[in-house]
Design an enzyme around this catalytic site. Structure first.
Site, mmCIF file in Angstrom:
data_model
loop_
_atom_site.group_PDB
_atom_site.id
_atom_site.type_symbol
_atom_site.label_atom_id
_atom_site.label_comp_id
_atom_site.label_asym_id
_atom_site.label_seq_id
_atom_site.Cartn_x
_atom_site.Cartn_y
_atom_site.Cartn_z
ATOM 1 N N ARG A 283 -21.940 50.455 3.218
ATOM 2 C CA ARG A 283 -21.398 51.805 3.367
ATOM 3 C C ARG A 283 -20.343 52.026 2.282
ATOM 4 O O ARG A 283 -19.353 51.301 2.230
ATOM 5 C CB ARG A 283 -20.774 51.947 4.764
ATOM 6 C CG ARG A 283 -20.024 53.235 4.989
ATOM 7 C CD ARG A 283 -19.471 53.324 6.410
ATOM 8 N NE ARG A 283 -18.712 54.531 6.584
ATOM 9 C CZ ARG A 283 -17.375 54.580 6.650
ATOM 10 N NH1 ARG A 283 -16.644 53.484 6.579
ATOM 11 N NH2 ARG A 283 -16.768 55.734 6.805
ATOM 12 N N HIS B 21 -14.297 60.482 1.430
ATOM 13 C CA HIS B 21 -13.323 59.504 1.933
ATOM 14 C C HIS B 21 -12.018 59.755 1.176
ATOM 15 O O HIS B 21 -11.533 58.919 0.432
ATOM 16 C CB HIS B 21 -13.854 58.079 1.740
ATOM 17 C CG HIS B 21 -13.155 57.029 2.547
ATOM 18 N ND1 HIS B 21 -13.814 56.139 3.366
ATOM 19 C CD2 HIS B 21 -11.849 56.700 2.651
ATOM 20 C CE1 HIS B 21 -12.959 55.308 3.939
ATOM 21 N NE2 HIS B 21 -11.743 55.635 3.510
ATOM 22 N N GLU C 294 -12.930 59.848 8.824
ATOM 23 C CA GLU C 294 -11.617 59.969 9.464
ATOM 24 C C GLU C 294 -10.896 61.283 9.137
ATOM 25 O O GLU C 294 -9.831 61.279 8.498
ATOM 26 C CB GLU C 294 -10.737 58.775 9.087
ATOM 27 C CG GLU C 294 -11.352 57.437 9.458
ATOM 28 C CD GLU C 294 -10.429 56.259 9.170
ATOM 29 O OE1 GLU C 294 -9.358 56.455 8.575
ATOM 30 O OE2 GLU C 294 -10.788 55.133 9.538
ATOM 31 N N ASN D 200 -14.534 54.206 13.877
ATOM 32 C CA ASN D 200 -13.616 53.266 13.217
ATOM 33 C C ASN D 200 -12.525 52.903 14.213
ATOM 34 O O ASN D 200 -11.844 53.785 14.741
ATOM 35 C CB ASN D 200 -12.960 53.916 11.992
ATOM 36 C CG ASN D 200 -13.943 54.163 10.864
ATOM 37 O OD1 ASN D 200 -15.125 53.846 10.980
ATOM 38 N ND2 ASN D 200 -13.457 54.720 9.774
ATOM 39 N N TYR E 182 -9.236 50.126 14.999
ATOM 40 C CA TYR E 182 -8.350 49.077 14.483
ATOM 41 C C TYR E 182 -7.380 48.537 15.526
ATOM 42 O O TYR E 182 -7.021 47.385 15.495
ATOM 43 C CB TYR E 182 -7.560 49.602 13.280
ATOM 44 C CG TYR E 182 -8.441 49.745 12.056
ATOM 45 C CD1 TYR E 182 -8.658 48.669 11.213
ATOM 46 C CD2 TYR E 182 -9.086 50.939 11.768
ATOM 47 C CE1 TYR E 182 -9.487 48.769 10.106
ATOM 48 C CE2 TYR E 182 -9.923 51.057 10.664
ATOM 49 C CZ TYR E 182 -10.113 49.959 9.847
ATOM 50 O OH TYR E 182 -10.952 50.059 8.758
ATOM 51 N N GLU F 274 -16.213 51.042 10.723
ATOM 52 C CA GLU F 274 -15.103 50.235 10.186
ATOM 53 C C GLU F 274 -14.430 49.483 11.320
ATOM 54 O O GLU F 274 -14.173 50.055 12.396
ATOM 55 C CB GLU F 274 -14.009 51.108 9.546
ATOM 56 C CG GLU F 274 -14.360 51.686 8.216
ATOM 57 C CD GLU F 274 -13.205 52.512 7.637
ATOM 58 O OE1 GLU F 274 -12.028 52.255 7.976
ATOM 59 O OE2 GLU F 274 -13.504 53.421 6.844
HETATM 60 O O1 IFM Z 1 -8.352 51.370 4.358
HETATM 61 C C1 IFM Z 1 -8.540 52.271 5.411
HETATM 62 C C2 IFM Z 1 -9.792 53.089 5.186
HETATM 63 O O2 IFM Z 1 -9.756 53.767 3.989
HETATM 64 C C3 IFM Z 1 -9.955 54.096 6.281
HETATM 65 N N1 IFM Z 1 -9.869 53.463 7.586
HETATM 66 C C4 IFM Z 1 -8.763 52.584 7.823
HETATM 67 C C5 IFM Z 1 -8.661 51.552 6.726
HETATM 68 C C6 IFM Z 1 -7.483 50.600 6.989
HETATM 69 O O3 IFM Z 1 -6.289 51.317 7.054
#
Ligand code: IFM
Length: 473
Positions: A94, A138, A183, A312, A314, A378
């Site tokens: 990706r 992006h 995002e 995504n 985290y 992600e």
């Molecule tokens: O690096 C970023 C990415 O560009 C978008 N999602 C979160 C990642 C980590 O912060």
């Protein structure tokens, strides 16, 4: 691959590995990157500046004064990077297309020299047996479009759809999966409300307009790509989402979670899937004197059918609706939404590691927005890596993070969430936006002095894990 790491992830609990191994053998595996974070070559082959070229020059905007002028030099090292991806054994890559490379200035005809890079990349990937997955946006908006108003201006949505078609017309004979935006929360809120990302504005009203125009741009591009497709394609959007848990069962804490979820998740997914903005969010915005600039027909466009939702994830969060003194409003009269510090491990970004929140999110998404396959586009973590003399990083922390989060995905899958794949963020250490190069998310180390790439232990572990899952556990 480095021969010194014989048992990558040998420290992980067998139960965790068995959980991951329960993922279906058909699961899609990938790694992800984005254009500005890795490409460099910012002034080559007709590319014009993006908002990140401008913002990274603002004193104090990016840690260490870093910028993307060279980054990982991927523009010149692309074939070597594709070979790396192939060695990882993933089936999909990706990547994002840099708008100011393909359509300098954000308007007018295609720039053949800029487009040629992505044409070569797609061919190189296909020759290596890797499926290309294109993200159209992006975050590298052409600076000229920001000068004309940026995402708070409605016209940018139409410019985005035109640009998307330039890329789609050139690559859709070989690219099956397309993500419009990555995002949009970050583009709108970090870029226009908090000033933390390009273009660095601090205007909540502008940010809310940006939300709507990003979604409108997504819908316009989706409709046009769908109409132009001459073979089956998958269209989607990627959202960053989290799970917020109330610190207590008190009304203010539950209210803080409602507000955070409203502006973080529902303001995107409700219009995309249900064709309306959430009434409580619209009311919250009105209370702050702000509104979404919706025109007749917009919500039909935004809710154009999609085939895949990119997720995504985290970190998780625990929220309180009161400050440390018990007030529910801040000095400006705005409702308090406060992150409560937790006694859990954190990544180098300071993000709390809460994989159970990932399961919760995925199960919740499949319940509230049914009928939409999800792919984890992600997931990953920055840690303070130490490389040995060969450049090898024995990143137990990152390996652990990936294993815990993959297991969380497998648990959600077992609970019925329709999750089709997982992409590690990121293939390479890269330009981590306002944090510069100091925060390393790569499963492959980049030595920025020499541009040498060295797979970390996490990369070797992921490669072995993919093999195991594919073999049926
Ligand atoms: O690096 C970023 C990415 O560009 C978008 N999602 C979160 C990642 C980590 O912060």
């Amino acid at each position: 691959m480095n021969p010194t790491a014989t048992t990558p992830g040998g420290h992980l609990a067998p139960r965790l590995l068995d959980t991951i191994a329960s993922l279906p053998s058909s699961f899609r595996w990938g790694v992800a990157t984005s254009s500005y974070q890795i490409e460099g070559a910012v002034a080559e082959d007709g590319r014009t500046p993006s908002i990140w070229d401008t913002f990274s020059r603002v004193p104090g905007a990016v840690a260490g004064g870093d910028h993307g002028d060279v980054a990982c030099d991927h523009y010149h090292r692309m074939p070597q990077d594709v070979a790396l991806i192939k060695d990882l054994g993933v089936d999909t890559y990706r990547f994002s297309v840099a708008w100011p490379r393909v359509q300098p200035g954000g308007r007018g005809p295609v720039n053949p020299a800029g487009l040629a890079f992505y044409d070569r990349l797609v061919d190189e990937l296909l020759a290596a047996g890797i499926d290309p997955w294109v993200t159209l946006y992006h975050w590298d908006l052409p600076q000229e479009l920001e000068d004309a108003g940026g995402w708070p201006a409605r016209d940018t949505a139409y410019r985005f759809a035109d640009y998307s078609m330039l890329v789609f017309d050139a690559l859709s004979d070989r690219v099956d999966t397309w993500t419009t935006l990555n995002e949009p929360w970050c583009s709108a809120m970090l870029g226009y409300a908090y000033g933390a990302h390009a273009p660095g504005r601090r205007d909540f009203g502008a940010a809310v307009s940006a939300v709507h125009h990003l979604l409108l741009g997504h819908g316009l591009a989706t409709q046009r790509m769908r109409a132009a497709a001459t073979r089956p394609i998958q269209l989607g959007i990627t959202l960053n989402m989290s799970t917020a848990t109330p610190a207590t069962d008190s009304q203010p804490d539950r209210e803080a979670v409602r507000r955070s979820d409203g502006l973080g998740t529902r303001i995107y997914l409700d219009p995309l899937r249900h064709g309306r903005y959430p009434a409580d969010v619209v009311a919250d915005l009105a209370e702050q004197g702000v509104s979404l600039p919706v025109q007749d027909g917009d919500l039909d466009i935004i809710s154009a059918p999609i085939d895949v939702l990119g997720v995504n994830f985290y970190f998780g969060q625990v929220l309180s609706g009161t400050d440390e003194d018990g007030n529910t409003r801040d000095a400006q009269g705005a409702p308090v939404v406060r992150e409560v510090p937790l006694d859990v491990p954190r990544t180098a970004m300071g993000w709390p590691i809460m994989p159970e929140g990932f399961t919760e999110l995925l199960v919740r998404l499949s319940r509230d927005y049914p009928g939409l396959p999800m792919v984890i586009t992600e997931n990953g973590a920055a840690f303070d890596d130490t490389a040995d003399d060969n450049g090898f990083v024995c990143d137990d922390d990152r390996t652990n993070y990936l294993a815990q989060h993959l297991a969380a995905v497998a648990v959600a899958h077992r609970q019925g969430a329709d999750i089709r794949g997982y992409f590690a963020w990121s293939l390479l250490d890269n330009f981590e936006w306002a944090y510069g190069y100091d925060k390393r998310f790569g499963i492959v180390r980049v030595d920025y002095e020499t541009q040498a790439r060295t797979p970390k232990q996490s990369a070797l572990w992921l490669r072995d894990t993919i093999k195991r899952v594919r073999a049926g556990g």
